[in-house]
Design an enzyme around this catalytic site. Structure first.
Site, PDB file in Angstrom:
ATOM      1  CB  ALA A  74      16.731  -2.096  16.279  1.00 13.53           C
ATOM      2  CD  GLN A  75      16.386   1.159  11.036  1.00 12.46           C
ATOM      3  OE1 GLN A  75      17.063   1.468  10.060  1.00 12.46           O
ATOM      4  NE2 GLN A  75      15.086   1.293  11.073  1.00 12.46           N
ATOM      5  CD  GLU A  88       2.692  -0.375   5.551  1.00 13.30           C
ATOM      6  OE1 GLU A  88       2.072   0.686   5.519  1.00 13.30           O
ATOM      7  OE2 GLU A  88       3.940  -0.445   5.554  1.00 13.30           O
ATOM      8  NE  ARG A 130       5.258   1.772   2.537  1.00 12.80           N
ATOM      9  CZ  ARG A 130       6.037   1.768   3.594  1.00 12.80           C
ATOM     10  NH1 ARG A 130       5.584   1.291   4.734  1.00 12.80           N
ATOM     11  NH2 ARG A 130       7.257   2.236   3.546  1.00 12.80           N
ATOM     12  CB  VAL A 187       9.458   6.934   4.277  1.00 11.40           C
ATOM     13  CG1 VAL A 187       9.233   8.347   4.767  1.00 11.40           C
ATOM     14  CG2 VAL A 187       9.244   6.850   2.774  1.00 11.40           C
ATOM     15  N   GLY A 234      14.104   8.224  11.173  1.00 14.06           N
ATOM     16  CA  GLY A 234      13.055   7.799  12.116  1.00 14.06           C
ATOM     17  C   GLY A 234      11.652   8.300  11.786  1.00 14.06           C
ATOM     18  CG  ASP A 286       9.574   5.176   9.812  1.00  7.94           C
ATOM     19  OD1 ASP A 286       8.794   5.541  10.724  1.00  7.94           O
ATOM     20  OD2 ASP A 286      10.241   4.140   9.872  1.00  7.94           O
ATOM     21  NE  ARG A 330      14.410  -1.400   2.769  1.00  8.40           N
ATOM     22  CZ  ARG A 330      13.617  -0.538   3.411  1.00  8.40           C
ATOM     23  NH1 ARG A 330      14.091   0.526   4.028  1.00  8.40           N
ATOM     24  NH2 ARG A 330      12.317  -0.761   3.435  1.00  8.40           N
TER      25      ARG A 330
END
Lengths: 343, 343
Positions: free
Chosen positions: B141-142, B58, B47, B295, B227, B229, B114
């Site tokens: 949120a996930q 990023e 990245r 991650v 989490g 990450d 994803r």
């Protein structure tokens, strides 16, 4: 809630026609000059390149304390055969404080504009102040932009143009009819440079060529070397580079991509930004040869995006797009799906 | 002439609702699995990060021989206080042969999809085949995306959820009402993991926390650690990592960003792609503890974009945008300006 502005090709054309291309070039040159003056404040990441047999795709990011920008750009020499652009691109400007992107812009036209604006801005610092005649070698996609920028920013009133392709010359003359610039067509590059104050080389062939040979460059000339901008692509006979001072955007990149790829690694160069701040002198005499070995740097794209962002805000050009989610509760991303009417 | 497709938030929601979120998650998981199987074929660039006091922006590029993809993503912990997303993003898929971008997609929703698809795909290789009960620590949120992916792809039918915020639990239950998943609310993380076959940790606090302590992980459990990450953000007590095998996406990145940032540089890990190709065994016994230290890697975004590109072509969702110039003569870029009707 934040929204993002999209400046596509049609919007870009409308913006340029409203403002006038001369004003756009002058405006971008001023933004580039301001950002070069603040050069040490920028985060200067190298380009991130992905190479294939067909070409390269690059991401060029940079940032200062307030804004972040990057450009996506490809270079595919074979595209021309398929009727596609060799180089296309788009750019994004974002807010450093929130990380939210603010502007997505086409950058094919914008890159031609910023390249021409940077060239002319550099020439204003490096060419003789009384420069009126420019030799232009190469009448391809960038030639008209370079010409108008040098008229508006440097005061050039006559261009002596040469290209191996007569249809390129015809296109160039057609596009600049009525622009107020005197255009003469030369039968060779050597004829084009006769009496020129500035020589702009902007040819397209991806090879180490000698577009400009040593004997063609007279004392006092400023060379605006645009076309030599990637490994294996140069336009100048190497010995020209030892006859004057060479000015560059960012040495680590120019040593790989510019005309100076022909020279040893420690070949002396002057960073353009240090001329603009006044830390280093520009032209030293009316007889000195100055060479701007331009390859295009991320900060110039940043300046272009910054200029465009200010113009779309002032004029209302560009469309609001929904590239970013705007949930009422940031933790409830899934809620966007179960309540489609909230979109 | 090439055009580019734009998949904004509204288009993404419409696409998901047409296909069904379960099918989207299964489809993405299949594309991720295929790309992991071809892992050695990918250009794996690190990245490119631009850090500020407020956060990070990023660019995450990757490519194989046919397609190039990148994601723009930010991480700004303070955004939540301003009602903005901590993380937003968008992605671009391009054709390696021409360098032309083909798809511009929102990637806030797509990243949640994803991430969940990759988690569930990994669990299908690593968790016990008879897994039915998942502990879910963190209802942010996930959480709903993870839940549906584990139902559709792994066969989980019961979730024992814990979050420190009652309103997060309420949102989670509301969003998954009628989803066919049995949800029980636990009073603590320790209560949530009781009898669970899989433990998913997906909390948001950016700090080194101990969401999951050693004594909470029983023999035979698969830990899906989402989490932890980024540097300074972990969820697992370090000693858990020594009790089983740790599976990762890309070791150079995970050693910086993942749970294993707590461990020595030579801490042994297994690359998930080698399990998928069959080169390395996945779960060895019903008693083994397996840990997916996720991650998020650029290839997963690539797979998501590739999946979305195929779906927009099949369904017609998404809009054609003019981010790229399409001059009749690629050398006549300027002609776009003087003939605006050609735009």
């Amino acid at each position: 809630m934040r929204n993002m502005r999209y400046l596509g090709v049609a919007d870009m054309i409308a913006l340029i026609e409203q403002l006038g291309i001369g004003n756009v070039l002058k405006g971008m040159a001023a933004y580039i000059e301001e950002d070069f003056r603040n050069w040490p404040d920028f985060d200067k990441t190298p380009r991130v390149a992905s190479h294939s047999d067909a070409g390269v795709i690059e991401l060029m990011p940079t940032a200062n304390a307030e804004l972040y920008g990057f450009k996506y750009v490809n270079g595919h020499p074979g595209n021309f055969r398929a009727g596609l652009q060799t180089v296309t691109g788009f750019g994004v400007l974002a807010d450093v404080a929130t990380g939210y992107p603010m502007l997505l812009s086409e950058m094919t036209i914008a890159t031609a504009l910023r390249t021409a604006a940077a060239s002319a801005m550099a020439a204003r610092h490096l060419a003789r102040a009384d420069s009126k005649v420019m030799a232009l070698i190469g009448a391809g996609a960038q030639s008209e932009f370079q010409t108008i920028a040098f008229k508006e920013i440097v005061g050039i009133n006559r261009v002596q143009v040469y290209d191996i392709a007569p249809e390129a010359i015809a296109k160039y003359r057609r596009n600049l009819a009525g622009s107020g610039i005197e255009i003469t067509v030369a039968g060779s590059a050597a004829e084009a440079v006769q009496g020129a104050d500035i020589i702009t080389t902007v040819t397209a062939d991806k090879r180490n060529a000698t577009i400009l040979s040593d004997n063609m460059v007279s004392a006092g000339v400023h060379v605006n070397a645009i076309g030599g901008d990637c490994p294996g692509k140069t336009e100048l006979q190497a010995s020209i580079l030892t006859r004057g001072r060479v000015f560059v955007e960012y040495p680590p990149q120019t040593r790989i991509e510019g005309e100076i790829q022909q020279m040893p690694e420690d070949f002396p160069v002057t960073e353009l930004w240090s001329v603009i701040t006044g830390a280093t002198p520009g032209r030293l005499s009316a007889h000195e040869i100055t060479i701007f070995d331009s390859v295009g740097f991320a900060i110039e794209d940043f300046s272009a995006l910054r200029y465009l962002w200010d113009q779309v805000q002032a004029t209302g050009h560009g469309q609001i797009i929904d590239l970013l989610t705007t949930p009422e509760d940031p933790r409830d991303l899934f809620g966007l799906l179960s309540k489609p009417e909230a979109a």
